[in-house]
Structure formats: structure tokens, C-alpha cells
Write a protein that holds these residues in place. Structure first.
Motif, short mmCIF file in Angstrom:
data_model
loop_
_atom_site.label_atom_id
_atom_site.label_comp_id
_atom_site.label_asym_id
_atom_site.label_seq_id
_atom_site.Cartn_x
_atom_site.Cartn_y
_atom_site.Cartn_z
N PRO C 163 0.82 -1.23 0.00
CA PRO C 163 0.00 0.00 0.00
C PRO C 163 0.85 1.27 0.00
O PRO C 163 0.36 2.33 -0.41
CB PRO C 163 -0.81 -0.11 1.30
CG PRO C 163 -0.15 -1.16 2.12
CD PRO C 163 0.59 -2.07 1.18
N ASP C 164 2.10 1.19 0.45
CA ASP C 164 2.93 2.39 0.49
C ASP C 164 3.69 2.63 -0.80
O ASP C 164 4.41 3.61 -0.93
CB ASP C 164 3.94 2.28 1.64
CG ASP C 164 3.24 2.23 2.98
OD1 ASP C 164 2.17 2.85 3.10
OD2 ASP C 164 3.74 1.53 3.87
N PHE C 165 3.55 1.71 -1.74
CA PHE C 165 4.32 1.85 -2.97
C PHE C 165 3.42 2.28 -4.12
O PHE C 165 2.34 1.71 -4.31
CB PHE C 165 5.01 0.51 -3.29
CG PHE C 165 5.78 0.53 -4.59
CD1 PHE C 165 6.81 1.44 -4.80
CD2 PHE C 165 5.48 -0.37 -5.60
CE1 PHE C 165 7.51 1.46 -5.98
CE2 PHE C 165 6.19 -0.36 -6.80
CZ PHE C 165 7.21 0.55 -6.99
N ALA C 166 3.87 3.30 -4.86
CA ALA C 166 3.05 3.81 -5.97
C ALA C 166 3.27 2.95 -7.21
O ALA C 166 3.89 3.38 -8.18
CB ALA C 166 3.42 5.26 -6.26
N ALA C 167 2.77 1.73 -7.17
CA ALA C 167 2.93 0.85 -8.32
C ALA C 167 2.16 1.43 -9.50
O ALA C 167 1.11 2.04 -9.32
CB ALA C 167 2.42 -0.54 -7.99
#
Lengths: 310, 317, 573
Positions: C163-167
Motif C-alpha cells: 500500500p505504500d508503494f506507488a505501483a
């Protein structure tokens, strides 16, 4: 980019003695300083030539509907890239087959409209801020001048681009953006001049006689500021016409199908090889317009500032 | 003088804060955002875009974002670029050499050509060369740079093959000074010519004033050679305002190179600004604005101090 | 040396062509770890046509060495393949990274980091379509020499879902409920529901190294993303000069075929006029994104020493209408707009006759493309009649109106796209003849594709996109009623188009695993969209690209977003 150096040119020659002295001397020397100025102006051949060309350009823009042989918006896709003097197109046809001459005439209306309207904004804002700051001094002066300094911190083109990118393009927004990013030099000049003027005897006398501040500004300070305002106005028209073309180049310009010289020039870039004329004409017109107004501005400055006598 | 300097400095700091607040607010309140570039990718959904926004911290209230940014600036953390996630300071400093290379060369060209034309014009007022120089300089000032640049590329790179059509060096080749200069010459000329008009005009005005002064007549009367009179005496005295002009133009050159850099594929600050603007890379935009503002403030200050040193007539109030 | 079954097939071709002895072939194949039976299967006669090999035309072993300068008109900046899926970033990522299988220019999936393509037959896919097993190759290495393992696959999936990664996007991965690695070269997973595009999802999931990134505090800002990417691909990272170029160099330990080139330089040239000039002067060897613009095509073809490719692209040009605006809910209006579009002249005159007219959202090369949709006819009279019949009467200014509503709207597209602006203006003219008033309101990309598009604030947009899911025809998130962002749904149905029949079809299409049946479903999907005129399709984009003569294996492909997908086999003649 040329927006900055030309506006730098609105500043008085760097080693200038205060313009008030100049004005007083003018008053003392000749009954009609304006006639003297006109004589000096027309002695400046380039300025005179610039004035003639400017007037012709303005006339052609005003008379565009009468002069244009065709509807500037009428697309005739089969006629794209007709070279000049063929198919009934005096200056050829553009990338979707519109008559280039008609488009250039109408585009001149928009480009010059932007030029004059932006100049009006510049002059209005610059004059008001300059006079108010200079006349009242103290806190209003400090606030207004810090604001001016703040805006001067950014190179004009940065401001132009940021605003254009964020506000969105329309004739009004582009005009306002150009106008609102170029008043600072004028405000500074007027402020310094007013600061000196308000200590002059006749202003002090007017004040002693109970004239209102507004009256003092409008009746005494403004007329004495006409010279720098006129110079700045002319140079700003040139600047605005050029600025409009840069905004177009960077993709934030006047919307199609309306034509301005800037967006015509920008749209034509890809066709240098196949249809050089559609890039050539608007480019030449921009250069001619900008140079003419700049020469007029230079001439005005020389004419209105007798110190630069020959 | 120290007190004057400190006062100017204090004003400048207040100015800078004001400027950053306005710029920050303007940018963030305007429509559009950095997530837009991803909007048309296959499989992209609204929630993915939201996540990307959140990862930039754009989901927080604006004042919070500003305070965070400002606090970062004060501690030397300029934030990270949205585009490539590198520290903004690195992103900007990487571009400075290219910009300096271009602008310093352009300024040098402008000064040499402009001053020569100005002196010529002052000495031979209203002669044909004076007119031609004035017209030429004015045309250079009035031509839209991008058009001029593209014409130069079209004629000299594409048709004649004399110069490369852009870039700073031949890619994949080893470093060579000749190659660098070869790439530099066209953009520097295009950028420099714009400034020639300003320089020649100022020089001309300044020189006209000086050549009529008594001490020049005295120098001539002493039998000094004309060249020494002009360059040794007259020009030295006319040069004061020109120092100010150079100071004023340095920050302009940083941004003025913007269009030239785009046309000539020059990897400098101006190009960085345009790209970041298109991408809405707020941290980089703010960084560039702050750097430029500092440069303007700094060079204004420096120019004032320099003039004071050069010209003993000026006293600080 | 043989490192991959692609290579075996290429050798097999050489045997068939008589350039390689059978004995030599078996020796090499066995040395590479293939069994004799397996190797001989490659030589079986029926194999040649089935083999999705790229090398049939090649006459000899490619020459090694040399560099290629690829021009891009945008700047690639993100090299973490999970973070950015932009075309221009992919253009570089394809050379640095691999996924489990790649897709070739015919649309066939070819194992890359996996040894085989999972199927129900080979047990890779469970009969219910809910469980998958991937078998990974054991000879692939990261550029730093560490072996590639199942851990990297798990890590890449976890990163996407972090959730913290802007995939870039999570599509498909968000259907995985359970994923694990029984050993270093096997990955198994379960899905929450059957999902037909699942293999395509993994084809486009380029893998990142666990050993380098597991301890990184914030994957969003890792140096890996921008200045130190490490992949398993045919080229290794060398350097990036921001605003100028990126250099990658051959990876000598690449597990697949190639690379043959020593290095590739990706050069950023922002001005499109200069971009084309640099191609002409030879300062760039190949034109990547955005290729050669249509107006330069005629000149490009005449250039000496250049090869020009005119290849279909997955993008379709549309007019999207916002169904949230009442005027577009009237089907008569949509029909009149479509009839008032002079498609043929837009294609022939504005786009120089290059693209093919389109009636659907799928590229012609897609297996689900329906070629029999009714063709649009330009007929202003027809448009007028339709509007008259529906009660839209011309007002004093010639603009039609009905119940006080004017048939007047804006259209927007990315500002500065000159050819498109020409098409807009021409459309404006023909619509005006039918009494339809359209105003052009173009904006910079960051504005129009921001909230203006995503929150459905537009009237109409002129948009070029691949509305399917990459190489898969699934259009659920683009056209489904539950995917309208402006109404709180996720997805990308910014047209706010709602059609319950279509929803059912889209749902069935996404769950059906049998391709023949899926094809039927998507034919229906396309018919419904065409019949209802959910959008006005204009044409199938073509990509015009050029290379210096002699660059081998440059193959534009409709199944990838950037044509630098097979740089491992590029070479100079």
C-alpha cells in the motif's frame, strides 16, 4: 528569449540624472516641449520608419475583413500546401488549405490585440503602483515595492509559463498573463520619479493649498510621468507580441481555429521542408512588428529625454 | 556599508518567503497534476491514480504540504522529484554545468559583439555602419528565438551539414573539446545575438556621454593615440553601468536559455523547468524557482556592491 | 551457446535451412541442458510453422558489436518497471528487465524467465482457472551476478500490492489471494476468481530483484528507480545524463539470445522538428516514441540510407463523449455526430492516408478484433435528417437546439498535437454544416488528463488509447458501469457510459478461459459498443518509425507499448 532584454530597455539609461531635472530644463527651454520632441523623434530615421510600419500593420489588422480575400477559417482540405500565387491563393495555403493571406491578416488582429491589451494592463498596473508607492511613501511604498521585487525575482518567461500552464489558454488569460508579468519595471521607474517629484515646489504648494491627494496625483504627477509611460507602452507592445509567440511555441497559446502570428508560426515549424512559406510569413511579420515598435519606443525615449541630445 | 548589506539581506529573506508561498499556492491550486501522465496507460484505474497522488503527499492539506516543504528546504532537504524520485537538489545541480556552459558563452558573445557595435555607433553616430548595426541588433532582438533557432538548424545542420542539429556532445564518443565547441557554437550564438541589442544600446548611450567629457578632450589634446583614448579612457569610464547590466543579465540567461535549450536539445535548467512544468513536478519547479530567485537577488546585490567599488561617486545611504 | 529454448529453435531453423548439421545441433542442445528427445522435437517437421521464432529470415549468425542511438521525444525517467508503465519508460525498461514470458510481434507468448507457458494441459493452470503454477528457469542471473529465483517473483508481486508503494497499476495482481514458492524455481498462486487476462498481466510484470530491494526503506524513492536499476535483461545500466541520454551496455551473461550490440543510447530530443532532423542527419539511428509524424512520412520515405516502418499500433483514435452531459444521452445526437465526421478525408488528407478507419476499440491485430462491424459513412444530409427527426431544430445562429438546450459542446485534446488539431478543426467545420457547434478547448497534458478527464469534467475529448488491457481485449474498467470514477467507482470509465447488457458480456469475457468462446463474447461486446455509439471511433493508429539502414530485427509490434521490446536480437548488418 527577448522578453527580458527589451523590458530592461524600458529602464532609463543607467547613468541617468533624475528625469525631473530633464523635465524642468525642457520646460525652461521651449514653449512647446511636445513639438520639440516630435521634431527630435522624426529626426530619428529608424524611429520614423518604425512608426510608419507600425501604423500600416495596425491598419491592416483593423481592415482585415475588408482586405482578406477569403474566410480565414474556411478549411479546404484538398488545397493544403498550395504554394503562393497558385490556385487563387496569393500567399499560398496552410496545412489544412486555408488562405494564408487572410489568416495572416486576421492573425494580426489577435496578435496586435494581445499586444495592445497587454500593454494597457501593464501601463495601468505599473502606473498605479508606481505613483501610489512614490506619492505616499512609507508603508504603502514598502509593501508595493516588495511585491514588485518579488515578481522581479522571477525571470518573465518563468512567470509567463507558470501562469499559462496553470490558468489555461484563452485570449483574455494570455493578455492578462503577459500584462501582469511585465509592469514591474515601469512601476519602479515611476516610483523613483514620483518620490523626487513630490518634493518639488509646485506639488508642495498644491498640498499647502489643500488639494486632495488624488488631485495631486492626477493633475501633477501623472502628466509629468507621461514620457516614461509612453516609452514603456511602446516597448511593451513589442514585448507582448513576442511573448505571445513563445507561449504558443511552448504549447500554451491561443486555441485553434483562431489564428495568431505566434500559433501560425508554431504550427508551421514542421513544414519548413515542404512548405517554407507558411513558416516564413508569420515569422517575418512578428519580427517586423516587434522591431518597428521597439524602434518607435527607442525614438520616443530619445525624443522625450532631451538629455540624450545629439 | 555592512549595515546596508545586512538590511538588504533581511529584506531579501522576507521576499523569498513571500515568493515561495505565492508560487506554491499557485501551482497546487491550479488544475492538473503529476498523476495525469499515467492516466492513459493500459489497465490504469482511478484508484491507481489516487495511490500515485498519495505517494507524492498530494492528498494532504495544502498548508501542511507547504510547511513540510519549507521545513525541508531549511534543513537542506529540497524534496524529491516526482518524475524520477531523485533529490531535487541533485536534479537541479546536474543541470547547472550545461546551462552555465551555454549562458556564459552566450553572454561573452553578446558582450564582445554588443560592446564593439556600441562603441562603433557612439564614435560614428548616424553613419551607415551605425544604422546597420542598430537595425541588425534590433532584428536579432525581435526574432522569435525558436524560429531563429530552427532556421539555423535547418540551414546549417540539415542543408549544409556544418553543425550538429542539437545536443551537447556526440553520443557514444569519447570526450573531446573540439566536439563540445562544435555543439556549443550554434545555440550560444542564437542565445547571444538576442542580447546584442541591449548591450550595444547601453554601450552606445554610455559612450556618447563620456566621449564629450573634458577629460577625453584633454587626453586627445595630450596626443594620446585614438585607440588608447577610446578603450583606455572613454570605455573604462563608460563601463560602470555595463557591470550592472551584466549582473542583471545573469539570472535572465538562466531562464532565457529555456527556449534555446528546447530547440537545441540542450540539457540545461531551462529545459528542466519546461519538462517539470509539463509533468507538474512541483518539488523541482519550486527548487528551480528558489534557485533563480536567489540568483536574481544575489546578482542584484552583487551588482550594486560592484558598482560601488568601481564608481567612487556612489555612497551607501 | 544455447541458453534458451528460443535459441534451440533458431538453431533448428538453421538445421532446416541446411546451415547447421544435425549432429552439431544435438551437441549444442544437449550441452545447454535439453534432453535428446526434447531437442529432436524441435526438429520435427510440423514445428517450423508453429514455432513462434523470429529468426526464419535471418541468413547468418548476427554480427556482434556496434551501438544504436534511439531517439525519444519524451524523457524516460523511471526505470523501476513496477513503478512506471509509461511507454517511454518501458522503452528503456524492456532492455534492462525481463518478465516470465514475453510477447512477440505475432502476439504469441514465449517463455523468458519461466521455462514454459502455464496451460491447463501442462498442469500450470488448474481446471477451474483459479490456481496457477509457474516454473522458472535456473540459469538466469541479475546484473550483479546473483541468481534469479522464485523469491524475486514473490517480492515483485508483494511490491505491487504494497500500500505504500506507488505501483504503476495493480490490475490482475489484486486477484491473487495466495502466492508462495515451494522451491526456488516454482511459484504457485490462487486467484479469487477466474481471470482470463492473467498471463498477459504477468507478461507485463517485469521483475525486480529481492536481494537488492528487500531492505530498502521506501521503494518509491530508491536509487534503483532512477540511477541504479538492476535487472536480468540483455543490457545493463551504465549511466543517465539527465535531460540528455541514457546508456545501457550488453550483458554478456544474458540467459536468452543475444545481445549482439555493445550498447544502446536512448537520447531525448524534445522538439519534434529537430527530432526528425536528427534522424535525417544520422544523429539518431532509430526513432522511438513518438516516431515520425504523419506529415513527415512522405519525406521520410525518400530518405537515402534509412528504413521506414509503417506498422499498426494498438492505439485507436476516438471521440469520447461524456454521458454525464444530457446532450450526449440522446442517441440521435451521437449518430448525427458520427455521420457528420468525414473520416475518409481526415485519414487521407490530415493523416496522409496512413491509418485504417476503425469501428471498434481493439487493434486489428487482436485475436478478438471483429472485422465485420458496420462501416461508418460520411453523410451530412443524413446527420441533418437524424437531428430533425429527433426534434433538434436549427436556431437563428444555425446551431440546433431542443427544449432550450443548444447542440453545442467543447472538445479537448492535448495541446500542441498539431496533426490532431487539424483533424479537430476539420471536424468542427463538417459538424457545423449539420448544425452542431463544437468549440476547441485544448489543454496541456497534465491538465486534460488530470481531473478534467478522470473526473469526467469534459464534454468530449479526442483521445488515442488502447482501451483493451494491453494485449488482452478485456475492456471492463473502461466501459463497465461499476467503473465510473466520477460516481465513486474505481476504473477508467470516464465517459460515464452505462449499459447493463454490456456489463454482463464484459464480466463473462473476463472469466471465460476458452479463447474461442471469449472471441465470441468480445465480438458481441464490440457490436454493442458500435451499435450504441458509446464512443466515436476514428482510426487505428499506425506508428511510423525509421532506422538507419542495416539495423536488423527492428520489429514494430502492436502488442507492446514501445518498439524497443527485442533489443536483445538487434544487430547491425
Amino acid at each position: 528569449m527577448a522578453t527580458k532584454p527589451a523590458s530592461a530597455a524600458t529602464a532609463p539609461p543607467p547613468a541617468a540624472i533624475p528625469a525631473t531635472d530633464a523635465l524642468l530644463r525642457t520646460d525652461a527651454r521651449a514653449a512647446s516641449p511636445w513639438r520639440m520632441a516630435a521634431r527630435r523623434f522624426f529626426a530619428h530615421r529608424l524611429a520614423a520608419a518604425g512608426l510608419v510600419i507600425s501604423i500600416l500593420l495596425i491598419l491592416s489588422a483593423i481592415l482585415a475583413p475588408a482586405l482578406a480575400p477569403r474566410d480565414p477559417l474556411q478549411i479546404s482540405i484538398l488545397d493544403k500546401f498550395q504554394p503562393p500565387l497558385t490556385g487563387g491563393f496569393l500567399l499560398g495555403a496552410d496545412e489544412v488549405g486555408r488562405d494564408l493571406l487572410s489568416r495572416l491578416l486576421y492573425a494580426g488582429r489577435i496578435s496586435l490585440l494581445v499586444g495592445f491589451a497587454a500593454m494597457a494592463v501593464t501601463v495601468l498596473v505599473g502606473t498605479v503602483i508606481g505613483l501610489v508607492a512614490g506619492f505616499y511613501g512609507g508603508r504603502p511604498d514598502a509593501i508595493l515595492m516588495r511585491l514588485t521585487d518579488a515578481l522581479l525575482c522571477f525571470p518573465t518567461v518563468f512567470l509567463l509559463l507558470v501562469l499559462a500552464a496553470f490558468v489555461g489558454a484563452s485570449l483574455l488569460s494570455i493578455t492578462l498573463i503577459i500584462g501582469l508579468t511585465s509592469w514591474m519595471e515601469l512601476a519602479r521607474i515611476l516610483r523613483n520619479q514620483t518620490l523626487a517629484l513630490r518634493e518639488q515646489d509646485y506639488v508642495q504648494a498644491g498640498r499647502a493649498l489643500g488639494a486632495s491627494n488624488r488631485r495631486l496625483i492626477v493633475r501633477h504627477l501623472l502628466p509629468n510621468s507621461l514620457a516614461p509611460i509612453m516609452v514603456a507602452a511602446t516597448l511593451n507592445i513589442a514585448n507582448a507580441v513576442l511573448a505571445e509567440s513563445y507561449i504558443s511555441y511552448l504549447g500554451y497559446g491561443i486555441q485553434p481555429p483562431a489564428a495568431s502570428w505566434g500559433n501560425m508560426l508554431n504550427n508551421a515549424q514542421s513544414y519548413f521542408q515542404n512548405a517554407p512559406w507558411i513558416a516564413l510569413f508569420p515569422g517575418v511579420l512578428i519580427t517586423l512588428t516587434v522591431a518597428s515598435f521597439n524602434f518607435v519606443g527607442d525614438g520616443l525615449r530619445d525624443a522625450l529625454d532631451p538629455r540624450a541630445r545629439r | 556599508m555592512t549595515a546596508y548589506f545586512l538590511r538588504r539581506l533581511r529584506q531579501s529573506v522576507v521576499l523569498l518567503i513571500l515568493v515561495t508561498i505565492v508560487a506554491f499556492g499557485l501551482m497546487h491550486l491550479a488544475p492538473g497534476g503529476p498523476e495525469a501522465v499515467y492516466a492513459l496507460s493500459p489497465g490504469m484505474r482511478a484508484e491507481d491514480l489516487q495511490r500515485i497522488r498519495a505517494s507524492f503527499g498530494l492528498d494532504q492539506p495544502l498548508p501542511v504540504q507547504y510547511v513540510k516543504w519549507a521545513a525541508g528546504m531549511l534543513t537542506g532537504d529540497w524534496g524529491r522529484s516526482y518524475r524520477d524520485s531523485r533529490p531535487v537538489r541533485d536534479v537541479i545541480f546536474d543541470r547547472i554545468p550545461a546551462t552555465l556552459e551555454l549562458t556564459v558563452t552566450a553572454l561573452a558573445i553578446a558582450i564582445v559583439v554588443g560592446v564593439s557595435l556600441g562603441v562603433l555607433g557612439a564614435l560614428r553616430q548616424r553613419s551607415l555602419p551605425d544604422y546597420l548595426a542598430t537595425i541588425g541588433a534590433m532584428v536579432a532582438l525581435s526574432v522569435p528565438t525558436f524560429w531563429f533557432g530552427l532556421m539555423v538548424i535547418f540551414v546549417f545542420a540539415e542543408r549544409l551539414g556544418w553543425i550538429p542539429s542539437g545536443g551537447r556532445e556526440t553520443l557514444g564518443a569519447d570526450f573531446s573539446l573540439a566536439d563540445r565547441l562544435h555543439h556549443l557554437i550554434a545555440p550560444a550564438l542564437v542565445l547571444g545575438l538576442v542580447l546584442v541589442a541591449t548591450w550595444s544600446r547601453y554601450t552606445r548611450a554610455s559612450m556618447i556621454e563620456v566621449v564629450n567629457q573634458d577629460y577625453i578632450r584633454t587626453a586627445r589634446a595630450k596626443g594620446l593615440g585614438e585607440r588608447r583614448v577610446i578603450w583606455g579612457h572613454a570605455f573604462r569610464n563608460a563601463a560602470g553601468p555595463l557591470v550592472t547590466l551584466a549582473g542583471l543579465q545573469i539570472p535572465f540567461l538562466f531562464s532565457g536559455a529555456l527556449v534555446t535549450e528546447s530547440v537545441f536539445t540542450w540539457p540545461g535548467m531551462g529545459r528542466l523547468f519546461v519538462d517539470s512544468l509539463g509533468y507538474r513536478d512541483y518539488p523541482v519547479l519550486m527548487g528551480v524557482l528558489v534557485v533563480t530567485a536567489l540568483l536574481v537577488i544575489g546578482s542584484n546585490l552583487a551588482a550594486d556592491l560592484l558598482v560601488a567599488v568601481v564608481d567612487p561617486r556612489i555612497r551607501f545611504r | 551457446m544455447i541458453r534458451h529454448h528460443d535459441d534451440v529453435m533458431r538453431l533448428a531453423d538453421q538445421v532446416r535451412a541446411g546451415r547447421l548439421s544435425r549432429r552439431e545441433f544435438f551437441a549444442r542442445a544437449v550441452a545447454a541442458g535439453f534432453s535428446l528427445t526434447m531437442a529432436s522435437s524441435f526438429l520435427a517437421p510440423g514445428r517450423a510453422s508453429a514455432a513462434p521464432t523470429r529468426s526464419l529470415a535471418r541468413q547468418a549468425e548476427p554480427k556482434k558489436g556496434g551501438q544504436v542511438i534511439v531517439g525519444f521525444s519524451q524523457e524516460p525517467t523511471v526505470f523501476n518497471p513496477l513503478k512506471s508503465t509509461l511507454e517511454v519508460d518501458r522503452g528503456v525498461q524492456y532492455s534492462l528487465f525481463d518478465s516470465l514470458w514475453r510477447i512477440d510481434d505475432k502476439g504469441a507468448l514465449i517463455p523468458n524467465l519461466a521455462t514454459e507457458l502455464p496451460s491447463v494441459e501442462n498442469g500450470g493452470i488448474g481446471k477451474d482457472g483459479l490456481s496457477y503454477t509457474f516454473k522458472l528457469r535456473n540459469d538466469a542471473k541479475w546484473h550483479d551476478g546473483q541468481p534469479f529465483t522464485a523469491k524475486d517473483v514473490l517480492f515483485s508481486h508483494a511490491a505491487i500490492m504494497n500500500p505504500d508503494f506507488a505501483a504503476g497499476n495493480r490490475i490482475g495482481h489484486d486477484k491473487i489471494t495466495d502466492i508462495s514458492a515451494p522451491d526456488d524455481h516454482t511459484v504457485t498462486m490462487k486467484l479469487s476468481e477466474a481471470y482470463a487476462p492473467f498471463l498477459i498481466v504477468w507478461m507485463d510484470t517485469y521483475l525486480i530483484p529481492e536481494h537488492l530491494l528487500k531492505d530498502v526503506k521506501d521503494l518509491n524513492t530508491a536509487d534503483f528507480n532512477s540511477i541504479a536499476p538492476v535487472g536480468t535483461g540483455p543490457f545493463k545500466w551504465v549511466e543517465r545524463a539527465p535531460g540528455d541520454h541514457i546508456t545501457v551496455a550488453a550483458n554478456p551473461d544474458y540467459h536468452g539470445e543475444g545481445p549482439y550490440l555493445d550498447k544502446i543510447i536512448f537520447k531525448y530530443v524534445p522538439d519534434l522538428t529537430v527530432f526528425f532532423t536528427q534522424f535525417k542527419t544520422g544523429e539518431i539511428d532509430a526513432t522511438g516514441i513518438q516516431g515520425i509524424t504523419a506529415d513527415n512520412y512522405a519525406e521520410a520515405k525518400t530518405l537515402q540510407g534509412k528504413t521506414i516502418y509503417n506498422a499498426p499500433s494498438p492505439f485507436v483514435e476516438f471521440i469520447y463523449m461524456n454521458f454525464g452531459k444530457p446532450v450526449f444521452q440522446d442517441k440521435a445526437v451521437r449518430e448525427a455526430m458520427y455521420a457528420g465526421m468525414d473520416k475518409q478525408n481526415i485519414i487521407d488528407k490530415v493523416y496522409y492516408g496512413l491509418p485504417a478507419p476503425s469501428e471498434t476499440y481493439l487493434p486489428e491485430a487482436s485475436w478478438a478484433f471483429d472485422p465485420d462491424l458496420p462501416a461508418q459513412k460520411f453523410d451530412v444530409e443524413q446527420a441533418k435528417q437524424t437531428l430533425d427527426a429527433a426534434g433538434w431544430k436549427p436556431g437563428a445562429d444555425g446551431i440546433r437546439e431542443k427544449d432550450g438546450v443548444k447542440l453545442s459542446f467543447t472538445t479537448s485534446t492535448t495541446a500542441g498535437n498539431k496533426v490532431r488539431e487539424q483533424a479537430q478543426q476539420y471536424l468542427q467545420q463538417t459538424w457545423k454544416e449539420a448544425g452542431i457547434d463544437m468549440q476547441i478547448n485544448n489543454m496541456p497534458a497534465a491538465v486534460i488528463w488530470g481531473d478534467y478527464y478522470n473526473k469526467s469534467q469534459y464534454d468530449t475529448v479526442m483521445i488515442g488509447l488502447n482501451a483493451g488491457l494491453g494485449a488482452d481485449p478485456d475492456g471492463t474498467t473502461r466501459f463497465g458501469s461499476n467503473y465510473i470514477p466520477a460516481q465513486g467507482g474505481g476504473g477508467q470509465n470516464t465517459m460515464q457510459y452505462k449499459n447493463p447488457d454490456l456489463d454482463k458480456l464484459l464480466d463473462a469475457g473476463a472469466k471465460e478461459l476458452d479463447q474461442a468462446k471469449r472471441k465470441e463474447i468480445y465480438f458481441k461486446v464490440q457490436q454493442v459498443l458500435r451499435d450504441d455509439l458509446a464512443y466515436l471511433p476514428i482510426f487505428h493508429y499506425v506508428t511510423i518509425e525509421g532506422t538507419k539502414e542495416g539495423l536488423q530485427e527492428y520489429k514494430p509490434s502492436v502488442f507492446v507499448v514501445s518498439n524497443q521490446w527485442n533489443t536483445n536480437v538487434w544487430s547491425w548488418a
